[in-house]
Enzyme design. Structure first.
Site: not given
Length: 587
Positions: A436-438
């Site tokens: 997550y978050e890229g």
């Protein structure tokens, strides 16, 4: 099972002896009274909260999980009370802006607290972490009215925050999102759409939940230039600041996940939910990346925290578990920490976490310099270094954190596969931080495709020059010269490789083929640099167990982990041809 021990002694060593924290703070307006003694005392208290309140809730929370019944989300037993205690103790506002009720302490202390939160209870740490990310976006881009209405209670932690970005057909490529925002006529907008993977989307703590939602205005063009950011609270706020009616949003379902079970990850439905524009129309990604960059650093620290906790448990187990005979065959059974393969796993975890903590502190210091230094050029340079290192911290720390969790589980043998020992939870929880978050592949592409070319490569070259000058200035016993020489050689390879990548330009295939290997290479060299610094300080008075460990770990890292840079260099130089040669139908 051994409990979590906050690494306060290591933090104190890094701040006071490696980074000269007192002098660094004295140079920053507003931080003149912040010093190592204060920082250590804050970390001691934060560590107690994490070890005594949060860690005991970690495994029970994982087993119970969150529930959604009649539209209401319930977190596992004890989480809501722990969150209220967290807020009452003032931890929510540690680094918050004093204008809105925060304590205004340095980012360094915030990052170190985040590490301990992640070690003790990763699911819990997401509540304040996501709130702080939303605060960043509001503080930098929202109107004064929105700031005054929402920031005080978000910074205190009384209200929490969530980021509503992802849709089922729009993940990394946010240009595909379809959520709409229709003007109501009074300056607000009605938001319609569904978002997925929304951590902290709802909870049972009370207070408000402030959603930052990406959506399109009616006349917005296709693609990312048509995206705007909106603030939409769970409860509308009356003029006197009290909570009014429930906004038109609901939790459609809770995601069933591999890990972080005590964190409610929601499918959110916005059925005409009222929201207000944050920043300019069509500039939603600009505002979002203020939030995302802060969150990417936070997620990197999650990887560091998981690695620290898992390694601690593995060391404690290896000291107690009797199995096999001593190397000379004279004794048995012996603690498995005597066996070379077990020691290698434990030393790998320890050498990565302690270097990671050092790089986290160094990066956070650059953030504080960028925010407060009186010299504009110093602020600009520090800001560039933070931008360069953000994808490295996010991806490398979470990759290493997962690897450490797996190796620590391996130390336990069959017991590591059994839930009651807690190691399989670390493996499951750590895995999300790589996604997550890229995803970490996206972070690596950001490093190679965007960050290395910044200012025509000047930021990266400046970082390498800083590292080289720092290494050249270090002085220590003769035994550390081998370590320093190894790091300097790896740095030279990295510099040459970087120049070659910059010379190739923006070929997306070549960049994609090299990106993840390059990021790991970059991280290992950065860790090597900091091991030399730590070992230099430790060698001046190597009488304590901590400093003796530093010297041993520096030698281990240089001998066993830094050589990975040779193979990474070779793999990157092989280029994309072999990767792209096989026809897609033949996979």
């Amino acid at each position: 099972m051994a409990g979590y021990i906050p690494p306060v002694d290591d933090i104190s060593f890094l701040l006071g002896e490696v980074f000269d924290f007192d002098a660094q703070m004295a140079a920053l307006p507003g931080f003149e009274e912040v010093n190592t003694e204060l920082a250590t005392s804050v970390m001691e208290e934060g560590g107690k909260f994490c070890a005594e309140i949060l860690e005991p809730l970690n495994r029970p929370g994982d087993e119970e999980g969150c529930k959604l019944e009649n539209g209401l989300v319930t977190t596992p037993k004890g989480i809501a009370d722990a969150y209220k205690a967290f807020v009452e103790a003032g931890w929510g506002g540690l680094s918050g802006d004093p204008e809105f009720g925060g304590q205004g302490l340095p980012r360094v202390l915030q990052i170190l607290l985040d590490e301990m939160l992640s070690s003790a209870n990763l699911s819990f740490g997401l509540f304040p972490g996501l709130t702080r990310g939303a605060v960043e976006a509001i503080a930098h881009h929202a109107s004064d009215e929105l700031k005054q209405t929402y920031l005080p209670k978000m910074i205190s932690g009384e209200w929490t925050g969530a980021m509503a970005l992802t849709e089922s057909s729009a993940g990394t490529d946010l240009g595909l999102l379809t959520t709409r925002a229709e003007p109501v006529g009074d300056g607000s907008y009605a938001i319609k759409g569904t978002k997925i993977f929304i951590s902290s989307g709802d909870q049972d703590f009370g207070g408000n939940i402030v959603h930052l939602v990406l959506a399109r205005l009616p006349d917005a063009p296709k693609g990312v230039k048509g995206i705007s950011l909106f603030l939409s609270p769970k409860f509308l706020v009356r003029e006197d600041g009290s909570l009014g009616e429930r906004n038109r949003m609901s939790v459609g379902s809770l995601e069933h996940k591999m890990g972080i079970h005590a964190q409610p990850t929601c499918v959110m439905n916005y059925d005409g939910a009222i929201g207000w524009l944050v920043g300019e129309p069509g500039r939603g990604l600009n505002a979002m990346f203020t939030m995302m960059n802060a969150e990417r650093l936070f997620v990197g620290i999650q990887g560091l925290g998981i690695g620290e906790a898992a390694n601690q448990k593995a060391v404690a187990y290896a000291r107690e578990r009797l199995q096999g005979r001593s190397a000379d065959g004279a004794r048995g059974p012996v603690p498995i920490i005597e066996h070379a393969d077990v020691r290698k796993m434990l030393l790998t975890g320890r050498s990565l976490t302690e270097a990671g903590r050092a790089l986290a502190i160094w990066t956070a210091l650059q953030m504080d310099i960028a925010a407060r230094h009186p010299d504009a050029e110093a602020r600009r340079k520090a800001d560039g270094l933070v931008a360069l290192l953000t994808p490295v911290v996010k991806a490398a720390f979470t990759d290493f954190g997962f690897e450490i969790a797996v190796q620590s589980q391996q130390v336990f043998g069959g017991h590591g596969y059994i839930r009651e020992w807690g190691m399989e939870q670390y493996v499951r929880d750590a895995r999300i931080a790589q996604i997550y978050e890229g995803t970490n592949g996206v972070q690596a592409m950001d490093l190679v495709g965007r960050k290395l070319p910044m200012e025509n490569g000047a930021v990266a070259r400046g970082f390498f020059a800083l590292v080289r000058n720092d290494l050249s200035a270090t002085k220590g016993p003769a035994e550390l010269e081998t370590v320093k020489t190894s790091v300097l050689e790896a740095l030279a390879r990295l510099e040459k490789l970087t120049e070659d990548l910059l010379a190739k330009g923006a070929d997306p295939v070549e960049a994609g083929a090299s990106a993840t290997d390059y990021l790991r290479f970059f991280a290992l060299v950065s860790f090597g640099w900091l091991w030399v610094r730590m070992a230099e300080e430790a060698s001046a008075d190597a009488t304590t167990p901590l400093k003796q460990r530093k010297l041993a770990l520096a030698r281990f890292f240089a001998a066993r982990l830094l050589p990975q840079t040779v193979s990474l260099d070779a793999a990157i130089r092989a280029g994309a041809a072999d990767i792209m040669a096989l026809d897609a139908d033949l996979f």
